[in-house]
Design a protein around this motif. Sequence first.
Motif, mmCIF file in Angstrom:
data_model
loop_
_atom_site.group_PDB
_atom_site.id
_atom_site.type_symbol
_atom_site.label_atom_id
_atom_site.label_comp_id
_atom_site.label_asym_id
_atom_site.label_seq_id
_atom_site.Cartn_x
_atom_site.Cartn_y
_atom_site.Cartn_z
ATOM 1 N N LYS A 102 0.616 -1.403 0.219
ATOM 2 C CA LYS A 102 -0.026 0.010 0.156
ATOM 3 C C LYS A 102 0.909 1.203 0.019
ATOM 4 C CE LYS A 102 -3.755 2.575 0.490
ATOM 5 N NZ LYS A 102 -3.056 3.794 0.202
ATOM 6 N N TYR A 103 0.608 2.165 -1.010
ATOM 7 C CA TYR A 103 1.303 3.289 -1.039
ATOM 8 C C TYR A 103 0.403 4.571 -0.708
ATOM 9 C CZ TYR A 103 5.155 0.623 -3.042
ATOM 10 O OH TYR A 103 6.040 -0.268 -3.226
ATOM 11 N N ASN A 104 1.066 5.633 -0.435
ATOM 12 C CA ASN A 104 0.150 6.840 0.051
ATOM 13 C C ASN A 104 0.995 8.141 -0.599
ATOM 14 O OD1 ASN A 104 -1.719 5.676 2.125
ATOM 15 N ND2 ASN A 104 0.322 4.969 2.798
ATOM 16 N N MET A 105 0.182 9.168 -0.624
ATOM 17 C CA MET A 105 0.638 10.385 -1.265
ATOM 18 C C MET A 105 1.976 10.793 -0.320
ATOM 19 S SD MET A 105 -1.369 11.582 -4.315
ATOM 20 C CE MET A 105 -1.229 13.475 -3.961
ATOM 21 N N VAL A 106 1.535 10.615 0.852
ATOM 22 C CA VAL A 106 2.609 11.215 2.040
ATOM 23 C C VAL A 106 2.902 9.578 3.051
ATOM 24 C CG1 VAL A 106 3.427 12.596 3.612
ATOM 25 C CG2 VAL A 106 2.137 13.471 2.116
ATOM 26 N N GLU A 107 4.111 9.303 2.943
ATOM 27 C CA GLU A 107 4.151 8.211 3.858
ATOM 28 C C GLU A 107 4.735 8.588 5.207
ATOM 29 O OE1 GLU A 107 3.420 5.280 2.514
ATOM 30 O OE2 GLU A 107 3.664 5.316 0.432
ATOM 31 N N LEU A 166 12.261 9.651 23.133
ATOM 32 C CA LEU A 166 11.966 10.940 22.447
ATOM 33 C C LEU A 166 10.965 10.730 21.314
ATOM 34 C CD1 LEU A 166 15.687 12.030 21.958
ATOM 35 C CD2 LEU A 166 13.970 12.586 23.696
ATOM 36 N N LYS A 167 9.987 11.499 21.326
ATOM 37 C CA LYS A 167 8.765 11.437 20.417
ATOM 38 C C LYS A 167 9.253 12.141 19.151
ATOM 39 C CE LYS A 167 5.221 10.914 23.876
ATOM 40 N NZ LYS A 167 3.979 11.648 24.466
ATOM 41 N N VAL A 168 9.921 11.352 18.106
ATOM 42 C CA VAL A 168 10.139 11.823 16.758
ATOM 43 C C VAL A 168 9.575 10.966 15.880
ATOM 44 C CG1 VAL A 168 12.191 12.898 17.691
ATOM 45 C CG2 VAL A 168 12.234 10.594 16.934
ATOM 46 N N GLY A 169 9.463 11.289 14.763
ATOM 47 C CA GLY A 169 8.773 10.623 13.570
ATOM 48 C C GLY A 169 9.499 11.412 12.055
ATOM 49 N N VAL A 170 9.012 10.576 11.010
ATOM 50 C CA VAL A 170 9.397 10.834 9.719
ATOM 51 C C VAL A 170 8.431 10.827 8.751
ATOM 52 C CG1 VAL A 170 10.627 8.921 9.308
ATOM 53 C CG2 VAL A 170 11.621 10.914 7.953
ATOM 54 N N CYS A 171 8.443 11.708 7.740
ATOM 55 C CA CYS A 171 7.488 11.399 6.658
ATOM 56 C C CYS A 171 8.085 11.837 5.230
ATOM 57 C CB CYS A 171 6.163 12.240 6.820
ATOM 58 S SG CYS A 171 6.541 13.897 6.593
ATOM 59 N N MET A 172 7.513 11.192 4.269
ATOM 60 C CA MET A 172 8.230 11.133 2.865
ATOM 61 C C MET A 172 6.925 11.425 1.995
ATOM 62 S SD MET A 172 10.209 8.808 0.303
ATOM 63 C CE MET A 172 8.954 7.829 -0.329
ATOM 64 N N PRO A 173 6.972 12.752 1.235
ATOM 65 C CA PRO A 173 6.364 12.888 0.152
ATOM 66 C C PRO A 173 6.020 11.951 -0.886
ATOM 67 C CG PRO A 173 6.882 14.960 0.868
ATOM 68 C CD PRO A 173 7.623 14.025 1.401
ATOM 69 N N PRO A 229 1.717 16.261 -8.326
ATOM 70 C CA PRO A 229 0.945 17.363 -7.356
ATOM 71 C C PRO A 229 1.542 17.340 -6.090
ATOM 72 C CG PRO A 229 -0.802 15.751 -7.807
ATOM 73 C CD PRO A 229 0.577 15.158 -8.450
ATOM 74 N N TRP A 230 1.938 18.610 -5.483
ATOM 75 C CA TRP A 230 2.436 18.521 -4.233
ATOM 76 C C TRP A 230 1.289 18.472 -3.163
ATOM 77 C CZ3 TRP A 230 6.356 18.612 -1.299
ATOM 78 C CH2 TRP A 230 6.377 19.070 0.048
ATOM 79 N N PRO A 231 1.526 17.505 -2.218
ATOM 80 C CA PRO A 231 0.298 17.004 -1.357
ATOM 81 C C PRO A 231 0.378 18.037 -0.038
ATOM 82 C CG PRO A 231 2.411 15.614 -0.886
ATOM 83 C CD PRO A 231 2.605 16.444 -2.156
ATOM 84 N N ALA A 232 -0.202 19.120 -0.350
ATOM 85 C CA ALA A 232 -0.087 20.186 0.794
ATOM 86 C C ALA A 232 -1.167 19.977 1.765
ATOM 87 C CB ALA A 232 -0.399 21.540 0.158
ATOM 88 N N ASP A 233 -2.127 19.389 1.600
ATOM 89 C CA ASP A 233 -3.351 19.057 2.819
ATOM 90 C C ASP A 233 -2.974 17.941 3.358
ATOM 91 O OD1 ASP A 233 -4.739 21.204 1.388
ATOM 92 O OD2 ASP A 233 -6.299 20.149 0.353
ATOM 93 N N LYS A 234 -2.291 16.934 2.872
ATOM 94 C CA LYS A 234 -2.087 15.766 3.811
ATOM 95 C C LYS A 234 -0.674 16.023 4.530
ATOM 96 C CE LYS A 234 -4.070 12.708 0.247
ATOM 97 N NZ LYS A 234 -5.101 13.854 -0.232
ATOM 98 N N LEU A 235 0.227 16.738 4.188
ATOM 99 C CA LEU A 235 1.139 17.230 4.918
ATOM 100 C C LEU A 235 0.781 18.149 6.014
ATOM 101 C CD1 LEU A 235 4.414 17.978 2.564
ATOM 102 C CD2 LEU A 235 4.384 16.585 4.662
ATOM 103 N N ALA A 236 0.026 18.960 5.792
ATOM 104 C CA ALA A 236 -0.693 19.798 6.780
ATOM 105 C C ALA A 236 -1.247 18.968 8.011
ATOM 106 C CB ALA A 236 -1.585 20.843 6.030
ATOM 107 N N LYS A 237 -1.904 17.983 7.703
ATOM 108 C CA LYS A 237 -2.621 17.306 8.527
ATOM 109 C C LYS A 237 -1.637 16.328 9.520
ATOM 110 C CE LYS A 237 -6.319 13.424 8.915
ATOM 111 N NZ LYS A 237 -7.016 12.911 8.221
#
Length: 386
Positions: free
Chosen positions: A249-254, A287-294, A299-307
């Motif tokens: 399963k892939y997503n606009m932002v992982e 430590l509460k850290v995380g990472v995401c990848m567009p 198209p730039w996934p602005a809404d999904k990143l903002a969430k």
Amino acid sequence: MKDLAINGDSAVALAWKQVNPDVCAAYPITPQTIIVERFSDYVADGEVDTEFVCVESEHSALTVCTGSCSAGARTFTATSSQGLAYMWEMLPITSAMRTPLVMAVANRAISGPININNDHGDVMSARDTGWLQIFAENVQEAYDISIIAPRLAEHPDVQLPIMTNLDGFILTHAIERLTPLEDSVVKEFVGEFKPFMPLLDYKNPVSHGLMDGPDFYYEHKYQLVQAMEAAVKVIEDVFEEFAKISGRKYNMVEEYMCDDAEYVAVVLGSAFGTMKVAVDSLRAKGLKVGVCMPRIFRPWPADKLAKILDGKKAVAVMDKHLSVGAYGPMYPEVASAMISCEKIPKAYNFIYGLGGKDVKVADYESVFESIMNGTAKTVNYLGVEE
């Protein structure tokens, strides 16, 4: 099919073989060369029906591909670095002509100085040319997105060319485990190429790609904006379909460990995997850290990143390209996406890995530590020796 030990370039070529495009025109350039070399073997051995065109330059390659795709042929090509730069004149023409061809880009530094190693200078220099852009973290994903790509580009609501990006040498030449799909499954998933409107049709001749004055140029450019907006739903739907046939399963932002994270890094490409190791190491320390990848850059996934980023204390935007005189290219895009957050995090830019400069897990840990303890600057040059 059995699992394979294979490098990223050969994985892309395998995906191409299973898709079996009508035309491939390409010119060799490190570290992309293996893709077209391996695919040309499939052509020579009669394993595909593709018309393989050896051209004298990358500019010629994209020109041939734009013409063949306009005539209704499913068309693939590949390049890297200076090759993509040499194509640049044709990049916005290809998208404006609405030719949904697929191009693999083995991401490599742009000269000068001359450098053959990985960063994102090539693809970032092409980000505003109207192409869809999708990124892979590993060899499996390089294979998968090569199968997904024609479904995205060729959709009637989109009709735009697409770049499938894999990090040079880190993925192109690294041998990893790959779980391929059966040929028949790929063939059914991709389907036959049904051009929305073949432009070069001798039975119904039209003029195309002509001079476009002030009365229509703006409107035609705006059509690309509409196509990019329509691509969002198409991408999500195709990702869902691909998950059903592959289990992947892939997503606009992982996302990785972002739900309860207070500090999040945003990265592209293979660095996502290394950053996950850094996150695990810091999580083990509480430590509460995380990472995401567009996954999708255009198209730039602005809404999904903002969430994802809403309410975090701070965000580190990792740019593998230097926009001289400004920020890294992804930083202002992430910052603009966060404007819609109810609680906007602090944002820091980290330029890293230029020209293939090695970045270790400890370096990524230091990124998180600096945004947590307040020592990070607005723009930071990770690992540079002054």
